[in-house]
Design an enzyme around this catalytic site. Structure first.
Site, PDB file in Angstrom:
ATOM      1  N   GLU A  95      -3.548   7.469  -3.709  1.00 21.38           N
ATOM      2  CA  GLU A  95      -4.034   6.871  -4.942  1.00 21.38           C
ATOM      3  C   GLU A  95      -5.423   7.395  -5.304  1.00 21.38           C
ATOM      4  O   GLU A  95      -6.261   7.479  -4.401  1.00 21.38           O
ATOM      5  CB  GLU A  95      -4.127   5.356  -4.692  1.00 21.38           C
ATOM      6  CG  GLU A  95      -3.570   4.530  -5.780  1.00 21.38           C
ATOM      7  CD  GLU A  95      -3.439   3.079  -5.362  1.00 21.38           C
ATOM      8  OE1 GLU A  95      -2.473   2.740  -4.655  1.00 21.38           O
ATOM      9  OE2 GLU A  95      -4.311   2.311  -5.753  1.00 21.38           O
ATOM     10  N   HIS A 114      -1.421   0.385  -9.792  1.00 20.04           N
ATOM     11  CA  HIS A 114      -2.009  -0.646  -8.906  1.00 20.04           C
ATOM     12  C   HIS A 114      -2.513  -1.860  -9.705  1.00 20.04           C
ATOM     13  O   HIS A 114      -3.709  -2.161  -9.720  1.00 20.04           O
ATOM     14  CB  HIS A 114      -3.148  -0.058  -8.047  1.00 20.04           C
ATOM     15  CG  HIS A 114      -3.383  -0.818  -6.782  1.00 20.04           C
ATOM     16  ND1 HIS A 114      -3.851  -0.261  -5.628  1.00 20.04           N
ATOM     17  CD2 HIS A 114      -3.200  -2.137  -6.486  1.00 20.04           C
ATOM     18  CE1 HIS A 114      -3.967  -1.186  -4.675  1.00 20.04           C
ATOM     19  NE2 HIS A 114      -3.578  -2.349  -5.186  1.00 20.04           N
ATOM     20  N   ARG A 130       0.871  -1.175   0.000  1.00 15.93           N
ATOM     21  CA  ARG A 130       0.000   0.000   0.000  1.00 15.93           C
ATOM     22  C   ARG A 130       0.906   1.221   0.000  1.00 15.93           C
ATOM     23  O   ARG A 130       1.950   1.236   0.661  1.00 15.93           O
ATOM     24  CB  ARG A 130      -0.902   0.025   1.238  1.00 15.93           C
ATOM     25  CG  ARG A 130      -2.076  -0.950   1.180  1.00 15.93           C
ATOM     26  CD  ARG A 130      -3.145  -0.531   0.161  1.00 15.93           C
ATOM     27  NE  ARG A 130      -4.303  -1.423   0.139  1.00 15.93           N
ATOM     28  CZ  ARG A 130      -4.399  -2.508  -0.635  1.00 15.93           C
ATOM     29  NH1 ARG A 130      -3.422  -2.838  -1.452  1.00 15.93           N
ATOM     30  NH2 ARG A 130      -5.488  -3.244  -0.614  1.00 15.93           N
TER      31      ARG A 130
HETATM   32  C1  DGY Z   1      -5.362  -6.253  -2.706  1.00 18.30           C
HETATM   33  O1  DGY Z   1      -6.098  -7.209  -2.947  1.00 18.30           O
HETATM   34  O2  DGY Z   1      -5.303  -5.723  -1.605  1.00 18.30           O
HETATM   35  C2  DGY Z   1      -4.536  -5.759  -3.828  1.00 18.30           C
HETATM   36  O3  DGY Z   1      -3.957  -4.549  -3.548  1.00 18.30           O
HETATM   37  C3  DGY Z   1      -5.345  -5.701  -5.093  1.00 18.30           C
HETATM   38  O4  DGY Z   1      -4.478  -5.535  -6.162  1.00 18.30           O
END
Ligand code: DGY
Length: 328
Positions: free
Chosen positions: A265, A283, A236
Site C-alpha cells: 500500500e 483502505h 492488512r
Molecule cells: C486500522 O485501524 O488498523 C484500520 O486499518 C484503519 O482503517
C-alpha cells in the site's frame, strides 16, 4: 507538562483533549510526514501519537530519546510498530480497538455485496458507455441467502461482519486460533482454516498482520477455495499473497474478490487493475467522520493516561509482558 507528538491532524475533540493535558507538537494537516520530519517531530516527547503508516522502530525510538513513555497508534492494527523494541525500552503501546468495528464491518460487507453482485464491473460498463441489455443470463452473481460466510478471525470486526451476514440469511463459520466468545450468539461453527476455505462461499479476513499471518492466504490456500467463492480482505494486504490472488482471479479458480487493503500500500498489484472480477477500494474500512473522531479521541485518552503514568484504556500486549485488563 508532558509533550505529545501527533503525526497527522486529528479530528473531533482529540486536539483539545491533548492540548488540555500537555504541550502538543502536531503536524498541521492530514498529509504524511516524510521520515526526516517524523523523526524530528518526536524528538524529546513523552508520547508519540502515530498513524498506521508511521514506522515505529529503533530508529524512531532513538530519535525520540529516553523520555519517550508511550506510542499511541490511531488504528486497531499495530503492524507498523516494533513491539519488541518498545518492550525492551519499557515503552507502552496502545491502539484503538472497538470504536471502528462497525464502520469496518460495514465496508467489508459492502465489498461482499459489490464482489458477489459484480457492482464494480456493472458500474464500469455503464460509465464506459458500452452497449448492454437486460438478459436472463446477463451479469449474474451469486445469492447470499443460504450461502456460507467464512470469517477468518471472529473478533470485534469479524463478529460484526458475521452479524451482517446473518441478517442476509447466511450461515456462519469461522477459523481462528481460539474458540471465539462471539460464536455461540452467532450460531457460528469453528472449522480449521483449510476446511473453512474449502466450504465457504464468501471468505472475509479479520486477522492482524504478524509473522504468523503474513501470506496466510497463499496459492495453496486459494487453491482450496470453491470456483464460485469470493474473498474479501479488510485486514492488512500482506495477509494475502497478492500475486497468487491475481493468478486465482485471472484463472477463475475463485470467482471474485473485494479488497480494501494491499500488500504494498498504496501501490496496487498491476495484475489486479486489469481484472473485472475484483473490487478495489483505497483502505476505507474506518473512513467515516464519526469513526475517525472516535479513534482519535481514544488515542488521545490513551496518550494522556500514559503521560500521566496511568493504565491506558486500550494497551497492546507487548512480548514478554504480563496480560493487563485491556488485552484483546
Ligand atoms: C486500522 O485501524 O488498523 C484500520 O486499518 C484503519 O482503517
Amino acid at each position: 507538562m508532558p509533550t505529545f507528538a501527533v503525526t497527522a491532524a486529528l479530528p473531533g475533540r482529540a486536539p483539545e483533549m491533548l492540548a488540555a493535558a500537555g504541550e502538543v507538537r502536531a503536524r498541521a494537516d492530514a498529509e504524511r510526514l516524510d521520515r526526516a520530519d517524523l523523526l524530528a517531530l518526536v524528538e524529546g516527547v513523552e508520547v508519540a501519537v502515530t498513524m498506521l503508516y508511521d514506522r515505529v522502530d529503533d530508529e524512531l525510538l532513538d530519535a525520540a530519546g529516553p523520555g519517550l513513555r508511550g506510542v499511541s497508534n490511531v488504528a486497531v492494527g499495530f503492524d507498523n510498530i516494533d513491539l519488541a523494541a518498545c518492550a525492551r525500552r519499557g515503552i507502552v503501546v496502545t491502539n484503538t480497538p472497538g470504536v471502528l468495528d462497525d464502520a469496518t464491518a460495514d465496508l467489508a460487507f459492502g465489498l461482499v455485496l459489490a464482489a458477489t453482485r459484480r457492482l464494480g464491473e456493472g458500474e464500469r460498463l455503464i460509465r464506459e458507455r458500452r452497449p448492454w441489455r437486460w438478459g436472463m443470463g446477463f451479469m449474474l452473481g451469486h445469492d447470499l441467502r443460504g450461502a456460507r460466510l467464512g470469517i477468518v478471525g471472529l473478533g470485534g470486526i469479524g463478529s460484526r461482519v458475521a452479524r451482517r451476514g446473518r441478517a442476509f440469511g447466511m450461515e456462519i463459520a469461522y477459523a481462528g486460533r481460539h474458540d471465539s466468545p462471539y460464536a455461540a450468539h452467532l450460531g457460528a461453527t469453528r472449522l480449521d482454516l483449510d476446511e473453512l476455505l474449502a466450504t465457504a462461499d464468501v471468505v472475509s479476513l479479520h486477522v492482524p498482520l504478524s509473522a504468523a499471518t503474513h501470506h496466510l492466504i497463499d496459492a495453496h490456500e486459494l487453491g482450496l477455495m470453491k470456483p464460485t467463492a469470493t474473498l474479501v480482505n479488510t485486514a492488512r494486504g500482506a495477509v494475502v499473497d497478492e500475486a497468487a490472488l491475481v493468478e486465482a482471479l485471472r484463472e477463475r479458480t475463485i470467482a471474485a474478490a473485494g479488497l480494501d487493503v494491499f500488500e504494498n500500500e498504496p501501490e496496487v498489484h498491476p495484475g489486479l487493475l486489469e481484472l473485472e472480477n475484483v473490487v478495489l477500494v483505497p483502505h476505507l474500512g474506518s473512513a467515516t467522520v464519526e469513526t475517525r473522531a472516535a479513534m482519535a479521541e481514544l488515542a488521545a485518552r490513551n496518550a494522556i493516561a500514559v503521560a500521566a503514568g496511568e493504565e491506558p484504556p486500550t494497551p497492546v500486549k507487548l512480548p514478554g509482558a504480563q496480560p493487563t485488563r485491556g488485552d484483546r
